[in-house]
Design a protein around this motif. Structure first.
Motif, PDB file in Angstrom:
ATOM      1  N   PRO A  24      -1.935   9.132  -3.143  1.00 38.62           N
ATOM      2  CA  PRO A  24      -3.063   8.737  -4.097  1.00 38.62           C
ATOM      3  C   PRO A  24      -4.041   9.561  -3.663  1.00 38.62           C
ATOM      4  O   PRO A  24      -4.192  10.614  -2.824  1.00 38.62           O
ATOM      5  CB  PRO A  24      -3.156   7.410  -3.274  1.00 38.62           C
ATOM      6  CG  PRO A  24      -2.850   7.398  -1.897  1.00 38.62           C
ATOM      7  CD  PRO A  24      -1.598   8.271  -1.860  1.00 38.62           C
ATOM      8  N   ILE A  57      -7.684   9.638  -2.526  1.00 41.74           N
ATOM      9  CA  ILE A  57      -8.597   8.526  -1.954  1.00 41.74           C
ATOM     10  C   ILE A  57      -9.890   9.175  -1.667  1.00 41.74           C
ATOM     11  O   ILE A  57     -10.253  10.348  -1.906  1.00 41.74           O
ATOM     12  CB  ILE A  57      -7.851   8.296  -0.450  1.00 41.74           C
ATOM     13  CG1 ILE A  57      -7.927   9.409   0.385  1.00 41.74           C
ATOM     14  CG2 ILE A  57      -6.576   7.661  -0.590  1.00 41.74           C
ATOM     15  CD1 ILE A  57      -7.356   9.296   1.841  1.00 41.74           C
ATOM     16  N   CYS A  77       3.822   7.234   1.024  1.00 35.29           N
ATOM     17  CA  CYS A  77       2.968   6.240   1.162  1.00 35.29           C
ATOM     18  C   CYS A  77       3.347   5.038   0.406  1.00 35.29           C
ATOM     19  O   CYS A  77       4.259   5.126  -0.481  1.00 35.29           O
ATOM     20  CB  CYS A  77       1.638   6.825   0.854  1.00 35.29           C
ATOM     21  SG  CYS A  77       1.214   6.735  -1.136  1.00 35.29           S
ATOM     22  N   ARG A  78       2.634   3.856   0.644  1.00 34.10           N
ATOM     23  CA  ARG A  78       2.820   2.569  -0.195  1.00 34.10           C
ATOM     24  C   ARG A  78       1.554   1.921  -0.107  1.00 34.10           C
ATOM     25  O   ARG A  78       0.626   1.902   0.739  1.00 34.10           O
ATOM     26  CB  ARG A  78       3.998   1.803   0.422  1.00 34.10           C
ATOM     27  CG  ARG A  78       3.913   1.071   1.778  1.00 34.10           C
ATOM     28  CD  ARG A  78       5.039   0.652   2.320  1.00 34.10           C
ATOM     29  NE  ARG A  78       4.944  -0.087   3.572  1.00 34.10           N
ATOM     30  CZ  ARG A  78       4.987  -1.410   3.663  1.00 34.10           C
ATOM     31  NH1 ARG A  78       4.797  -2.184   2.423  1.00 34.10           N
ATOM     32  NH2 ARG A  78       4.717  -2.143   4.759  1.00 34.10           N
ATOM     33  N   ASP A  79       1.339   0.969  -1.352  1.00 27.17           N
ATOM     34  CA  ASP A  79       0.034   0.344  -1.434  1.00 27.17           C
ATOM     35  C   ASP A  79       0.199  -1.170  -0.507  1.00 27.17           C
ATOM     36  O   ASP A  79       1.326  -1.624  -1.114  1.00 27.17           O
ATOM     37  CB  ASP A  79      -0.283   0.024  -2.872  1.00 27.17           C
ATOM     38  CG  ASP A  79      -1.591  -0.522  -2.945  1.00 27.17           C
ATOM     39  OD1 ASP A  79      -2.066  -1.301  -2.281  1.00 27.17           O
ATOM     40  OD2 ASP A  79      -2.223  -0.462  -4.058  1.00 27.17           O
ATOM     41  N   TRP A 127      -4.066   2.039   2.262  1.00 28.70           N
ATOM     42  CA  TRP A 127      -2.815   2.645   1.891  1.00 28.70           C
ATOM     43  C   TRP A 127      -2.145   2.907   3.185  1.00 28.70           C
ATOM     44  O   TRP A 127      -2.865   3.392   4.321  1.00 28.70           O
ATOM     45  CB  TRP A 127      -3.371   3.855   1.364  1.00 28.70           C
ATOM     46  CG  TRP A 127      -4.082   4.137  -0.142  1.00 28.70           C
ATOM     47  CD1 TRP A 127      -5.299   4.311  -0.303  1.00 28.70           C
ATOM     48  CD2 TRP A 127      -3.313   3.845  -1.411  1.00 28.70           C
ATOM     49  NE1 TRP A 127      -5.584   3.966  -1.636  1.00 28.70           N
ATOM     50  CE2 TRP A 127      -4.106   3.955  -2.185  1.00 28.70           C
ATOM     51  CE3 TRP A 127      -1.716   3.744  -1.567  1.00 28.70           C
ATOM     52  CZ2 TRP A 127      -3.847   3.714  -3.607  1.00 28.70           C
ATOM     53  CZ3 TRP A 127      -1.445   3.505  -3.054  1.00 28.70           C
ATOM     54  CH2 TRP A 127      -2.491   3.533  -3.917  1.00 28.70           C
ATOM     55  N   THR A 166      -2.425   3.939   8.627  1.00 31.24           N
ATOM     56  CA  THR A 166      -3.327   3.466   7.332  1.00 31.24           C
ATOM     57  C   THR A 166      -4.562   3.838   7.170  1.00 31.24           C
ATOM     58  O   THR A 166      -5.297   4.262   8.403  1.00 31.24           O
ATOM     59  CB  THR A 166      -3.343   1.894   7.637  1.00 31.24           C
ATOM     60  OG1 THR A 166      -3.969   1.607   8.814  1.00 31.24           O
ATOM     61  CG2 THR A 166      -1.834   1.187   7.589  1.00 31.24           C
ATOM     62  N   LYS A 174      -8.919   1.275   1.680  1.00 32.61           N
ATOM     63  CA  LYS A 174      -9.468   1.681   0.375  1.00 32.61           C
ATOM     64  C   LYS A 174     -10.966   1.679   0.349  1.00 32.61           C
ATOM     65  O   LYS A 174     -11.462   0.480   0.855  1.00 32.61           O
ATOM     66  CB  LYS A 174      -8.837   0.740  -0.692  1.00 32.61           C
ATOM     67  CG  LYS A 174      -7.165   1.058  -0.679  1.00 32.61           C
ATOM     68  CD  LYS A 174      -6.665   0.114  -1.797  1.00 32.61           C
ATOM     69  CE  LYS A 174      -5.049   0.261  -1.824  1.00 32.61           C
ATOM     70  NZ  LYS A 174      -4.437  -0.680  -2.720  1.00 32.61           N
TER      71      LYS A 174
END
Length: 785
Positions: free
Chosen positions: A673, A675, A708-710, A715, A781, A784
């Motif tokens: 992403p 960020i 990565c994953r949401d 994140w 992590t 956000k």
């Protein structure tokens, strides 16, 4: 030239002679034709004169026998001949009393008469001359005259003749018919009912009300089949009535029909259909009168529905209902009434029962039996509204009774009794009163200050704690304006809060006040709207918490934070100074070692050279250690330095600058992403993890994956390798300062500490999962933004 001109003139003269001879020949022929025509006309004239004599004789006989008045006048209007019918009608004899016909004409018709006479002598005849004449005092009949001109032998007008018809009665009848027709047209056109005339079902005339009723303009109505606009509400009845009217056995019928308007809406109309027949009974046309009953029908349906709802309501009310007529006979009651008074019969069977008898049968249920009956008589005698009267029953129940007299056009029609069992509500009321007293005591003694103010900010009630908090007694506060007596510093917030209360909002806010002793206090207020018994906004109720101590602690905290920030800045500056001071002698030592290697290479020998190289390695390691310590101390949370960071680009840049062995690949498994973070810190974080991963891979086909994953507010990233792995006992130590388990690469042991600090500054955390000989996965992590 002269000869040619003479020749031309001779030819022209010859042509003139020929033309003259032809003209003379034609003139001779025409003269003979004219002579023959004159002779024929003379013979025809002689024949006409004979015929005229014959016709004159015939007319003499006709003149004597004409029934209608017949008059002959000269060209000036003087009567020169008239029959006996004319003498009788006109009231004079021209032989004895010569008279000019124009003298008989009514003044209103004089100009019309002069115009008609000119027309008569111009055209030779006159048709349908109609005028009023004066034949005798008070007798002015209307006449119709058809006349013609009489000519002499020279075709000159010498007289005129005419037949007179008395049309007075016809005129009066026509005027009456016309007047009646006008009146009828006015009535029809202004009638609120739609009226149409139909022939064979086709509309030939319709009034304005019909056009309004159907929504069709006049030009569209005429010629339309009325049946195309309507459908009988009862088709079978409509068909039967139509058959009877067609057979002549019925001349009028009434029927409700549904009409479709021009705009598509349906209306209901009551149609009155009448057949107009001739003397032979044959139908000539039909008259249809339509009355719009749509609203009437809707009203009837609403009344019926209302009656049904009222009946169902009364039957299902929790209140006992008893409706009595003026003779005290039961008109209506419900099951609740039967239940309250222990009546086993169904409510509908009680209609018509005598209420006086019923009351005497029920008096035994009440504590005051005679008082029950006496009160009924008293109420019925007064015929005044009674509301909420309590009755005590012997079984402990409490009934509440209402009495409503019923009048229609000021005439008494009966009355309505209602009985409600209020035993439980009375008990509830007592319980609520007890609870109110209990909670009133709690409010009065609770540790939170409570105040009630009206819409003008006037204090209505305070509890004991509020008096303690403000330093004022209850009597000093009641009736005072709250913002004034408490000297609220931020009083501009009060009108805003009042507007929110008017909208029904409850919320919390902070005020700064002064106590009676002048001490400044901070109160946290939880305000809510306060309503009266009718549900109208009456003011505000506020619960007050003294947060002065918390405010002081917050001020101290702010001061400590500022001091801490100053200390951090000083430490950062100190770290840079120490770094510079430490690196200066290292660079000097490194230079001396390099000179010794170059100047004494031959004298030192291999062992001496190895010792110098080891010294340089230690110096390089010491330099890296100082850099890492400086970087670690420089890592801070600075929101102003944050910006949008594309982590895909960050990883790509790191792959270009770090050393990656040929047998190792770095693969981004998922799209990383963008960020909001400090770019340099993200670069440090990923570089430290990727450098560690590629350094500790002995597998012939090394692989490092990044993904990565949401996970909602965060994140979650991972860096996974298939390297040598980390023993479990080092999973916590590796994130501490100066901890390194590698013997192959001379690391400083600060890289993972930097990773841990950066993730924590971004609201996240870092953890490791590893199996020796299989590989390692670092997961971290970032919150956000």
């Amino acid at each position: 030239m002269a000869e040619n001109r003479i020749e031309i003139l001779e030819r022209a003269l010859e042509r003139q002679k020929k033309a003259r001879r032809q003209a003379e020949s034609i003139l001779e022929v025409k003269s003979r034709e004219l002579f023959d025509t004159a002779r024929q006309l003379k013979e025809a004239n002689e024949q006409l004169e004979g015929l005229l004599s014959e016709k004159t004789a015939e007319l003499q006989g006709i003149f004597v026998n004409i029934v209608d008045p017949y008059v002959v006048m000269d060209t000036y209007g003087n009567v020169i001949r008239m029959n006996s019918a004319a003498k009788e009608f006109l009231g004079f004899d021209h032989a004895k009393n010569p008279k000019n016909l124009t003298e008989l004409v009514h003044p209103d018709y004089e100009q019309y008469t002069r115009d008609s006479l000119r027309q008569l002598f111009r055209d030779g005849f006159l048709k349908n001359y109609v005028a009023r004449i004066q034949v005798a005092p008070g007798h002015e009949p209307f006449v119709q005259i058809n006349g013609s001109v009489i000519y002499d032998r020279d075709n000159k007008p010498v007289a005129a003749q005419g037949i007179i018809r008395d049309i007075t009665r016809e005129r009066e009848a026509a005027d009456l018919i016309r007047e009646q027709k006008q009146q009828l047209d006015i009535i029809v056109d202004h009638s609120p009912l739609g009226i149409v005339l139909t022939v064979d079902g086709q509309i030939i005339k319709a009034n304005h009300a019909f056009e309004v009723l159907t929504g069709y303009p006049h030009q569209e109505v005429i010629g339309k089949k009325l049946a195309s606009l309507s459908t009988p509400e009862d088709p079978d009845l409509g068909a039967r009535l139509e058959r009877e009217m067609a057979r002549g056995t019925r001349d009028t019928y009434h029927l409700v029909k549904r009409y479709v308007r021009a705009d598509g809406r349906n209306i209901l109309a009551k149609a009155t259909v009448s057949a107009v027949r001739d003397k032979n009974g044959k139908e000539v046309y039909r008259v249809k009168i339509l009355e719009d009953i749509t609203r009437q029908r809707e009203a009837e349906l609403k009344i019926h529905a209302s009656e049904s709802r009222l009946s169902n309501l009364i039957e299902n009310l929790n209140t006992a209902v008893l409706l009595e007529d003026q003779d005290r006979k039961i008109a209506l009651t419900n099951q609740q009434f039967c239940d309250i008074f222990g009546i086993t019969a169904p409510p509908e069977s009680l209609k018509g029962y005598d209420c006086d008898t019923a009351a005497r049968q029920s008096m035994g249920l009440f504590e005051d039996e005679n008082g029950f009956l006496d009160r009924i008589d008293e109420i019925l005698k007064a015929r005044e509204l009674v509301h909420g009267e309590e009755l005590l029953l012997k079984d402990g129940r409490i009934l509440e009774r209402d009495y409503i007299p019923i009048y229609s056009d000021e005439h008494y029609q009966g009355h309505l009794w209602t009985y409600s069992d209020v035993t439980l509500p009375r008990l509830y009321k007592q319980t609520i009163e007890q609870e109110r007293n209990k909670y009133g005591s709690i409010i009065a003694n609770m540790n939170l200050g409570m105040i009630e103010v009206d819409l003008d900010d006037t204090i209505q009630m305070v509890n004991k704690r509020f008096s303690q908090m403000s330093g004022y007694g209850e009597t000093e506060l009641l009736g005072q304006t709250a913002t004034e007596i408490l000297r609220v510093s931020n009083k501009e917030i009060i009108p805003e809060m009042l507007e929110r209360r008017k909208k029904g909002y409850s919320d919390s806010y902070e005020v700064e006040v002064a106590t009676k002793k002048g001490e400044r206090k901070y109160w946290l207020v939880s305000g809510a709207p306060r309503y009266d018994e009718k549900g109208r906004l009456a003011g505000t109720i506020g619960i007050h918490l003294d947060v002065t101590m918390q405010k002081e602690l917050e001020a101290q905290k702010e001061l400590l934070l500022k001091e801490l920030q100053a200390s951090n800045r000083e430490l950062s500056e100190y770290a840079h100074i120490v770094s510079h001071d430490l690196k200066s002698p290292l660079r000097s030592v490194n230079a001396l070692v390099s000179w010794m290697q170059e100047d004494y290479r031959d004298k030192l020998g291999p062992e001496g050279q190895l010792q110098l190289q080891m010294m340089q390695d230690k110096i390089e390691g010491m330099d890296h250690l100082i850099d890492d310590i400086l970087r670690y101390s420089s890592i801070q949370q600075d929101a102003a330095a944050q910006e949008e960071v594309d982590l895909n680009q960050v990883v790509s840049n790191i792959r270009e600058i770090i050393f990656i062995p040929d047998h190792v690949r770095i693969v981004i498994m998922d799209e990383l992403p963008v960020i909001r973070a400090i770019p340099a810190q993200m670069h440090q974080l990923f570089q430290n993890l990727l450098s560690n991963a590629v350094t500790h891979i002995e597998n012939p086909e090394g692989l490092v994956t990044v993904g990565c994953r949401d996970i909602g507010d965060f994140w979650e990233f991972y860096v996974e390798d298939n390297g040598v792995g980390i023993p479990p006992e080092y999973h916590q130590k590796i994130f501490q300062m100066f901890q390194s388990i590698s013997g192959k690469r001379k690391g400083t042991g600060i890289g993972l500490s930097i990773v841990k600090k950066i993730t924590e500054l971004h609201g996240g955390e870092v953890r490791v999962a590893s199996t020796p000989g299989q590989g390692t996965t670092f997961t971290f992590t970032i919150r956000k933004q």
